[in-house]
Scaffold this motif. Structure first.
Motif, PDB file in Angstrom:
ATOM      1  N   GLN A  93       0.915  -1.162   0.003  1.00  0.00           N
ATOM      2  CA  GLN A  93       0.024   0.072  -0.036  1.00  0.00           C
ATOM      3  C   GLN A  93       1.052   1.221  -0.043  1.00  0.00           C
ATOM      4  OE1 GLN A  93      -2.503  -0.807   3.416  1.00  0.00           O
ATOM      5  NE2 GLN A  93      -3.965  -1.734   2.208  1.00  0.00           N
ATOM      6  N   HIS A  94       1.936   1.158   0.392  1.00  0.00           N
ATOM      7  CA  HIS A  94       3.058   2.519   0.430  1.00  0.00           C
ATOM      8  C   HIS A  94       4.440   2.420  -0.452  1.00  0.00           C
ATOM      9  CE1 HIS A  94       0.622   2.313   4.410  1.00  0.00           C
ATOM     10  NE2 HIS A  94       0.386   3.554   4.164  1.00  0.00           N
ATOM     11  N   TRP A  95       4.129   1.477  -1.438  1.00  0.00           N
ATOM     12  CA  TRP A  95       5.344   1.021  -2.240  1.00  0.00           C
ATOM     13  C   TRP A  95       5.799   2.559  -2.905  1.00  0.00           C
ATOM     14  CZ3 TRP A  95       6.035   2.235  -7.264  1.00  0.00           C
ATOM     15  CH2 TRP A  95       7.569   1.862  -7.914  1.00  0.00           C
ATOM     16  N   THR A  96       6.992   2.784  -2.762  1.00  0.00           N
ATOM     17  CA  THR A  96       7.791   3.807  -3.876  1.00  0.00           C
ATOM     18  C   THR A  96       9.280   3.220  -3.831  1.00  0.00           C
ATOM     19  OG1 THR A  96       8.804   4.879  -1.655  1.00  0.00           O
ATOM     20  CG2 THR A  96       6.600   5.982  -2.515  1.00  0.00           C
ATOM     21  N   LEU A  97       9.917   3.651  -4.780  1.00  0.00           N
ATOM     22  CA  LEU A  97      11.314   3.235  -5.281  1.00  0.00           C
ATOM     23  C   LEU A  97      12.271   3.625  -4.172  1.00  0.00           C
ATOM     24  CD1 LEU A  97      12.975   1.912  -7.386  1.00  0.00           C
ATOM     25  CD2 LEU A  97      13.490   4.269  -8.388  1.00  0.00           C
ATOM     26  N   GLY A  98      11.697   4.878  -3.308  1.00  0.00           N
ATOM     27  CA  GLY A  98      12.511   5.136  -2.288  1.00  0.00           C
ATOM     28  C   GLY A  98      12.431   4.255  -1.085  1.00  0.00           C
ATOM     29  N   PHE A  99      11.248   3.670  -0.972  1.00  0.00           N
ATOM     30  CA  PHE A  99      10.980   2.639   0.171  1.00  0.00           C
ATOM     31  C   PHE A  99      11.833   1.365  -0.035  1.00  0.00           C
ATOM     32  CE2 PHE A  99       7.226   0.529   2.537  1.00  0.00           C
ATOM     33  CZ  PHE A  99       8.082   0.391   3.578  1.00  0.00           C
ATOM     34  N   ASP A 100      11.875   0.942  -1.579  1.00  0.00           N
ATOM     35  CA  ASP A 100      12.643  -0.271  -2.119  1.00  0.00           C
ATOM     36  C   ASP A 100      13.889  -0.143  -1.703  1.00  0.00           C
ATOM     37  OD1 ASP A 100      10.499  -1.695  -2.862  1.00  0.00           O
ATOM     38  OD2 ASP A 100      11.274  -1.510  -5.014  1.00  0.00           O
ATOM     39  N   LEU A 101      14.724   1.206  -1.947  1.00  0.00           N
ATOM     40  CA  LEU A 101      16.008   1.387  -1.656  1.00  0.00           C
ATOM     41  C   LEU A 101      16.306   1.308  -0.026  1.00  0.00           C
ATOM     42  CD1 LEU A 101      16.785   4.373  -4.069  1.00  0.00           C
ATOM     43  CD2 LEU A 101      17.379   2.096  -4.082  1.00  0.00           C
ATOM     44  N   LYS A 102      15.312   1.954   0.522  1.00  0.00           N
ATOM     45  CA  LYS A 102      15.532   1.810   2.169  1.00  0.00           C
ATOM     46  C   LYS A 102      15.588   0.481   2.659  1.00  0.00           C
ATOM     47  CE  LYS A 102      12.935   3.057   6.343  1.00  0.00           C
ATOM     48  NZ  LYS A 102      11.694   3.618   6.991  1.00  0.00           N
ATOM     49  N   ILE A 103      14.481  -0.743   2.042  1.00  0.00           N
ATOM     50  CA  ILE A 103      14.685  -1.874   2.585  1.00  0.00           C
ATOM     51  C   ILE A 103      15.931  -2.554   2.250  1.00  0.00           C
ATOM     52  CG2 ILE A 103      13.625  -4.084   2.306  1.00  0.00           C
ATOM     53  CD1 ILE A 103      10.885  -2.600   1.950  1.00  0.00           C
ATOM     54  N   ILE A 104      16.408  -2.421   1.056  1.00  0.00           N
ATOM     55  CA  ILE A 104      17.771  -2.835   0.581  1.00  0.00           C
ATOM     56  C   ILE A 104      18.820  -2.330   1.310  1.00  0.00           C
ATOM     57  CG2 ILE A 104      19.520  -3.055  -1.468  1.00  0.00           C
ATOM     58  CD1 ILE A 104      17.228  -2.668  -3.393  1.00  0.00           C
ATOM     59  N   GLY A 105      18.800  -1.014   1.691  1.00  0.00           N
ATOM     60  CA  GLY A 105      20.057  -0.585   2.637  1.00  0.00           C
ATOM     61  C   GLY A 105      19.807  -1.381   4.034  1.00  0.00           C
ATOM     62  N   MET A 106      18.585  -1.464   4.747  1.00  0.00           N
ATOM     63  CA  MET A 106      18.439  -2.205   6.012  1.00  0.00           C
ATOM     64  C   MET A 106      18.901  -3.549   5.891  1.00  0.00           C
ATOM     65  SD  MET A 106      14.768  -0.610   7.085  1.00  0.00           S
ATOM     66  CE  MET A 106      14.692  -1.568   8.612  1.00  0.00           C
ATOM     67  N   THR A 107      18.627  -4.345   4.414  1.00  0.00           N
ATOM     68  CA  THR A 107      19.132  -5.666   4.538  1.00  0.00           C
ATOM     69  C   THR A 107      20.596  -5.709   4.396  1.00  0.00           C
ATOM     70  OG1 THR A 107      16.981  -6.052   3.145  1.00  0.00           O
ATOM     71  CG2 THR A 107      18.996  -7.635   2.827  1.00  0.00           C
ATOM     72  N   LEU A 108      21.332  -4.844   3.949  1.00  0.00           N
ATOM     73  CA  LEU A 108      22.580  -4.731   3.747  1.00  0.00           C
ATOM     74  C   LEU A 108      23.420  -4.514   5.103  1.00  0.00           C
ATOM     75  CD1 LEU A 108      23.216  -2.961   0.452  1.00  0.00           C
ATOM     76  CD2 LEU A 108      23.555  -5.436   0.946  1.00  0.00           C
ATOM     77  N   VAL A 109      22.655  -3.554   5.832  1.00  0.00           N
ATOM     78  CA  VAL A 109      23.192  -3.022   7.130  1.00  0.00           C
ATOM     79  C   VAL A 109      23.074  -4.341   8.295  1.00  0.00           C
ATOM     80  CG1 VAL A 109      22.882  -1.416   8.965  1.00  0.00           C
ATOM     81  CG2 VAL A 109      23.064  -0.597   6.653  1.00  0.00           C
ATOM     82  N   HIS A 110      22.088  -4.786   8.172  1.00  0.00           N
ATOM     83  CA  HIS A 110      21.470  -5.788   9.322  1.00  0.00           C
ATOM     84  C   HIS A 110      21.945  -7.140   8.820  1.00  0.00           C
ATOM     85  CE1 HIS A 110      19.550  -2.568  11.657  1.00  0.00           C
ATOM     86  NE2 HIS A 110      18.877  -2.554  10.700  1.00  0.00           N
ATOM     87  N   GLY A 111      22.287  -7.318   7.659  1.00  0.00           N
ATOM     88  CA  GLY A 111      22.783  -8.577   7.240  1.00  0.00           C
ATOM     89  C   GLY A 111      21.626  -9.361   6.951  1.00  0.00           C
ATOM     90  N   PHE A 112      21.942 -10.570   6.407  1.00  0.00           N
ATOM     91  CA  PHE A 112      20.829 -11.471   5.872  1.00  0.00           C
ATOM     92  C   PHE A 112      20.554 -12.616   7.007  1.00  0.00           C
ATOM     93  CE2 PHE A 112      22.257  -9.767   2.000  1.00  0.00           C
ATOM     94  CZ  PHE A 112      21.319  -9.845   1.232  1.00  0.00           C
ATOM     95  N   ALA A 113      21.421 -12.705   7.927  1.00  0.00           N
ATOM     96  CA  ALA A 113      21.023 -13.571   9.073  1.00  0.00           C
ATOM     97  C   ALA A 113      19.981 -13.297   9.894  1.00  0.00           C
ATOM     98  CB  ALA A 113      22.472 -13.837   9.885  1.00  0.00           C
ATOM     99  N   GLY A 114      19.111 -14.343  10.550  1.00  0.00           N
ATOM    100  CA  GLY A 114      18.105 -14.088  11.404  1.00  0.00           C
ATOM    101  C   GLY A 114      18.257 -15.358  12.590  1.00  0.00           C
ATOM    102  N   SER A 115      17.432 -14.864  13.483  1.00  0.00           N
ATOM    103  CA  SER A 115      17.441 -15.945  14.724  1.00  0.00           C
ATOM    104  C   SER A 115      16.453 -17.216  14.135  1.00  0.00           C
ATOM    105  CB  SER A 115      16.821 -15.309  15.842  1.00  0.00           C
ATOM    106  OG  SER A 115      15.776 -14.694  15.651  1.00  0.00           O
ATOM    107  N   ASN A 116      15.701 -16.807  13.230  1.00  0.00           N
ATOM    108  CA  ASN A 116      14.712 -17.941  12.906  1.00  0.00           C
ATOM    109  C   ASN A 116      14.875 -18.676  11.591  1.00  0.00           C
ATOM    110  OD1 ASN A 116      13.140 -17.381  15.015  1.00  0.00           O
ATOM    111  ND2 ASN A 116      12.028 -15.679  13.936  1.00  0.00           N
ATOM    112  N   ALA A 117      16.248 -18.237  11.072  1.00  0.00           N
ATOM    113  CA  ALA A 117      16.613 -18.952   9.987  1.00  0.00           C
ATOM    114  C   ALA A 117      17.269 -20.094  10.230  1.00  0.00           C
ATOM    115  CB  ALA A 117      17.479 -18.065   9.147  1.00  0.00           C
ATOM    116  N   TYR A 118      16.880 -21.405   9.909  1.00  0.00           N
ATOM    117  CA  TYR A 118      17.456 -22.689  10.078  1.00  0.00           C
ATOM    118  C   TYR A 118      17.719 -23.297   8.709  1.00  0.00           C
ATOM    119  CZ  TYR A 118      14.832 -21.652  14.578  1.00  0.00           C
ATOM    120  OH  TYR A 118      14.465 -21.046  15.514  1.00  0.00           O
TER     121      TYR A 118
END
Length: 452
Positions: free
Chosen positions: A427-452
């Motif tokens: 509902q709130h998609w923008t290209l800027g929103f995509d770039l923000k999510i990609i940046g958060m993914t790179l900063v926080h990494g792809f690892a997660g506590s629920n990824a088995y």
């Protein structure tokens, strides 16, 4: 699709008009400078920005054409005013005048041809969108008469649901039924993807029942306040046959608005596959060495509007670990997972081959994560609006994943929360929103506590 053809055609006519006008204006003088090229690009940008503001309410042929011409004249006026302050303004002014007139004429010709072709096709029954309505039979008769009076109408009435009927019947040669379940079966059998609920103020409960009945179908559900053309406030209102229609459940707007996302996805995926080729080669060798079986794992997933495609991953489980027709989510200390597979899953490196899906147009870099088809069949009955996630292309990473909802969803509440984040993204998609999510993914990494 037709509006997209109009927009692409308008831009093509602008470019053609610019080239013809340039040859006329600069025929006996020095060739145009790079400054002229810059003003040409500025004119295209100005027209596009003005066009975005009018794109949601295209209206009929006359209104659409007048708005396009107004946007073009306004863009050229702005460019002419700016360019007058720069050297060689007189010669450039001649070019702009020729360009403005030629392009306006070309746009008129283009639109006349396109609308004539569209009208001819619709007169022959092609290109019409089948519609079913929920309302009184009298309203269905009125809508059928309105559609019959417009031979080039974009819609055709196929079904009517009127719970007040004493028996199933025909209304203006259109089948009318009185029960929701048979109505839903007919909607699916006739492949109707537009459902209009007419004047639902007297029976709000029926709206909820209809939405719930079609929650797993890719049907656009809209509310028509009345058939007398009363205006309603923004947002989410579109014009259909001169009627204000309020979207309840509908696919997000397509067309040029999402073109930047499509271009970005392809370029990002191509660069990622090239840049990560050494790493992916090393992972492929490690997977092959870890256990017998193929390097890649392919599984059926649902894409945009429920279209099934094969998703690519590096294989992380022993071959034959899953039984055919049954998919079990990976859990902590899962014995089916290989040693190298456990590392790949915890770091999400097993997802890298999905850039191939992005390059093929089946996925996006950012979007709701696609689940196994078997999981979709399970969760769509437990989580409200679950299938709405597939109104857009699924992604490699998403708003839910960067907010901690990644990996196993052992509780329905977790899946419901993931769906909530996915719907927020849609509902709130923008290209800027995509770039923000990609940046958060790179900063926080792809690892997660629920990824088995």
């Amino acid at each position: 699709m037709f509006s997209l053809a109009l927009k692409i055609g308008d831009l093509s006519m602008i470019v053609a008009g610019a080239l013809i006008a340039r040859s006329l204006a600069y025929s006996d003088t020095a060739p145009p400078s790079h400054l002229d090229d810059l003003f040409g690009l500025l004119a295209l940008l100005a027209f596009h920005l003005l066009g975005v503001r009018r794109s949601r309410h295209s209206g009929g042929a006359v209104r659409s054409t007048s708005r396009a011409l107004f946007a073009w004249l306004a863009a050229q006026l702005a460019v002419a005013l700016v360019s007058s302050k720069y050297p060689h303004a007189d010669l450039r002014g001649h070019w702009i005048v020729f360009w403005t007139g030629l392009t306006a004429a070309l746009m008129l010709m283009l639109r006349f041809v396109l609308y004539a072709v569209l009208h001819a096709l619709r007169n022959r029954g092609y290109g019409r969108t089948p519609v079913a309505i929920v309302g009184r039979a009298e309203q269905g008769r009125e809508l059928a008469a309105r559609l019959a009076s417009k031979r080039g109408a974009a819609f055709s009435l196929e079904l009517i649901l009127d719970t007040a009927l004493e028996r199933d019947t025909l209304v203006a040669q259109v089948p009318a039924v009185r029960q929701l379940e048979p109505f839903a079966q007919l909607v699916r059998a006739h492949r109707v993807n537009e459902l209009w609920i007419i004047d639902a103020r007297d029976d709000a409960a029926s709206v909820e029942q209809v939405v719930d009945m079609f929650r797993d179908d890719f049907v656009n559900i809209r509310i028509v306040p009345a058939l007398d053309g009363r205006a309603l406030p923004e947002p989410a209102i579109v014009d259909c046959l001169g009627m204000p229609v309020l979207n309840v459940v509908a696919a997000p707007e397509r067309g040029l608005r999402v073109l930047p996302k499509a271009v970005f996805d392809r370029l990002f995926a191509l660069c990622a596959l090239i840049g990560l080729a050494p790493l992916m080669t090393a992972i492929a060798l490690a997977v092959k060495w870890s256990s017998p079986g193929p390097v890649f794992f392919r599984q059926s997933r649902k894409g945009m509007n429920g279209e099934v495609f094969s998703i690519y991953k590096f294989r992380t489980m022993y071959q034959g670990a899953d039984r055919p027709g049954k998919v079990t989510q990976a859990s902590r200390n899962d014995t089916r997972i290989t040693r190298i597979g456990r590392f790949l899953r915890s770091t999400s490196l097993d997802e890298l081959p999905q850039f191939i899906n992005v390059l093929k147009g089946e996925m996006s870099v950012v979007g709701p994560r696609p689940h196994a088809v078997e999981h979709d069949e399970y969760y769509k009955h437990l989580v409200a609006h679950y299938m709405y996630r597939y109104r857009i292309k699924p992604g490699i990473t998403g708003w839910a994943q960067v907010n901690g909802y990644r990996g196993e969803t052992e509780r329905v509440e977790k899946m419901a929360a993931r769906v909530m984040f996915d719907i927020h993204y849609i509902q709130h998609w923008t290209l800027g929103f995509d770039l923000k999510i990609i940046g958060m993914t790179l900063v926080h990494g792809f690892a997660g506590s629920n990824a088995y």
